[in-house]
Scaffold this motif. Structure first.
Motif, PDB file in Angstrom:
ATOM      1  N   ARG A  31      23.801 -40.267  13.037  1.00  0.00           N
ATOM      2  CA  ARG A  31      22.715 -41.075  13.590  1.00  0.00           C
ATOM      3  C   ARG A  31      21.883 -40.256  14.566  1.00  0.00           C
ATOM      4  NH1 ARG A  31      21.102 -44.812  10.855  1.00  0.00           N
ATOM      5  NH2 ARG A  31      21.641 -43.119   9.448  1.00  0.00           N
ATOM      6  N   ASN A  57      19.149 -39.641  16.038  1.00  0.00           N
ATOM      7  CA  ASN A  57      17.775 -40.116  16.239  1.00  0.00           C
ATOM      8  C   ASN A  57      17.022 -39.329  17.305  1.00  0.00           C
ATOM      9  OD1 ASN A  57      17.661 -42.349  14.386  1.00  0.00           O
ATOM     10  ND2 ASN A  57      19.083 -43.413  15.735  1.00  0.00           N
ATOM     11  N   PRO A  79      16.529 -41.086  11.242  1.00  0.00           N
ATOM     12  CA  PRO A  79      17.570 -40.116  11.602  1.00  0.00           C
ATOM     13  C   PRO A  79      17.090 -38.701  11.278  1.00  0.00           C
ATOM     14  CG  PRO A  79      18.487 -41.960  10.374  1.00  0.00           C
ATOM     15  CD  PRO A  79      17.000 -42.071  10.270  1.00  0.00           C
ATOM     16  N   ASP A 106      21.123 -46.011   5.136  1.00  0.00           N
ATOM     17  CA  ASP A 106      20.117 -45.012   4.773  1.00  0.00           C
ATOM     18  C   ASP A 106      19.869 -44.903   3.274  1.00  0.00           C
ATOM     19  OD1 ASP A 106      19.930 -44.454   7.447  1.00  0.00           O
ATOM     20  OD2 ASP A 106      21.081 -42.586   7.374  1.00  0.00           O
TER      21      ASP A 106
END
Length: 393
Positions: A12, A14, A23, A59
């Protein structure tokens, strides 16, 4: 041996996206999603049979878009777990029916991996149960407490681990299954799982370009590099050569590439007569058209009598950088009947990289005899040829 590759893309990350919701593994670099670049390196490799990506359950749409160009060439993705090792184990379990002999486990966040590095890891599995690409630690390491330095950590024997990490498939699968039975175990990479389970892992040469993209700044740098097709915007590449020869005389060692090698003779010269470093010094100076070693360190100057030739090489490298240059590659060929260079090659490469301040992957050492011909063939001297490649603004 059938080789499968697992690309771990379930994280993850980010913060690397600079505040975006995407991501990092799906962020574009050079106009292409990072994951697509990573996948391409393995899909296009002639020694890799299967490629499987482990993704986060949220995702699916991002993965479908990033992998569209490889439709039919990838195995169906699998969902990862809470930790990296859980995601890797999910990928390994999904490959059981494919029955690979070896597996490469790679981070999606290393999209600049090249085919040569992948080949080195696969070659390592021909003789060992595991193969780990590494680079030596060259920076000085410090230990701190409460924001203050409290000690220096010896860097001898320390390495920076990279991916892909290669293993015999059954061995690493068993290791991950065993580790999963103890919830207190938490490993940062698969080599650590292998080490814990007793799998023998050999080191192979990594690559400085195979960097892990972690922050927004990392992505920005990679994006600029890929968009320009060059690590510096614009510029020119220069290649120059150097040649040197020194006679052999009575002694007990020769110094070549900054390494002392036991021998029944020594090289004769005003300095330490390191013929290889002298040739390489000339090559570096040649890239910036700044004379040669004799121009800057004349043998008539007593300051250089018996001097270590690493002084000359470092000065040449500094001049290149002062001119705004970046040393891309250095190649040295030694011409001698003896001593044998092979057993000392890695130490020579490491020593040159230390002197110049580059990665060892940018240094090549080769050797050849003169088949008994000429002064080299008669063991009267040793010659060296060198080539340096430099990128200038």
């Amino acid at each position: 041996m059938k080789i499968a590759s697992i690309i771990v893309a379930a994280g993850r990350g980010n913060r690397a996206a600079g505040g975006a919701e995407c991501p990092k593994q799906y962020c574009p670099i050079g106009g292409v999603p990072m994951l697509a670049r990573t996948v391409e390196a393995f899909v296009e490799h002639p020694l890799v049979d299967d490629v499987l990506v482990v993704i986060h359950r949220d995702d699916r749409a991002l993965y479908a878009a990033a992998s569209a160009a490889f439709e039919g060439r990838l195995l169906d993705p699998v969902e990862g777990g809470a930790r990296r090792q859980d995601s890797v184990r999910a990928g390994l379990e999904a490959l059981v029916e494919r029955q690979p002999g070896g597996v490469l486990i790679h981070d999606a966040a290393r999209p600049l991996v090249d085919a040569a590095l992948i080949t080195r890891v696969i070659d390592g599995l021909k003789t060992d149960a595991g193969a780990l690409p590494c680079l030596p630690v060259t920076d000085t390491l410090k230990r701190s407490e409460a924001g203050r330095i409290v000690g220096t950590v010896a860097r001898a024997g320390l390495w920076r681990a990279q991916t892909p990490q290669g293993f015999k498939f059954d061995a690493i699968l068993d290791a991950h299954r065993a580790a999963a039975r103890d919830s207190t175990l938490d490993f940062t990479d698969d080599a650590a799982v292998a080490e814990w389970s007793g799998i023998d892992v050999a080191l192979v040469e990594g690559s400085e370009h195979n960097r892990k993209l972690t922050t927004a700044e990392d992505l920005k740098i990679a994006d600029e590099m890929l968009r320009t097709g060059n690590e510096t915007a614009g510029g020119t590449v220069r290649v120059a050569s150097g040649y040197d020869v020194h006679a052999l005389g009575p002694g007990d060692a020769v110094i070549l590439c900054g390494v002392s090698i036991p021998h029944d003779k020594r090289l004769v010269g005003h300095s330490d007569a390191d013929v290889a470093l002298h040739a390489l010094t000339d090559a570096l100076l040649g890239t910036i058209a700044d004379g040669d070693i004799g121009t800057h360190f004349p043998p008539s100057d007593e300051r250089w009598r018996g001097a270590s030739s690493d002084i000359f090489l470092k000065a040449a490298a500094d001049k290149v950088r002062q001119a705004g240059g970046e040393i891309v590659h250095m190649d040295v060929t030694l011409l001698c009947e003896a001593p044998r260079i092979g057993p000392h090659r890695d130490k020579m490469r490491t020593r040159i990289a230390e002197i110049v301040g580059t990665d060892v992957s940018q240094v090549s050492i080769k050797a050849t005899t003169n088949e008994g011909l000429g002064f080299v063939g008669r063991n009267e001297g040793i010659a060296a040829m060198a080539t340096a490649t430099v990128r200038l603004p």
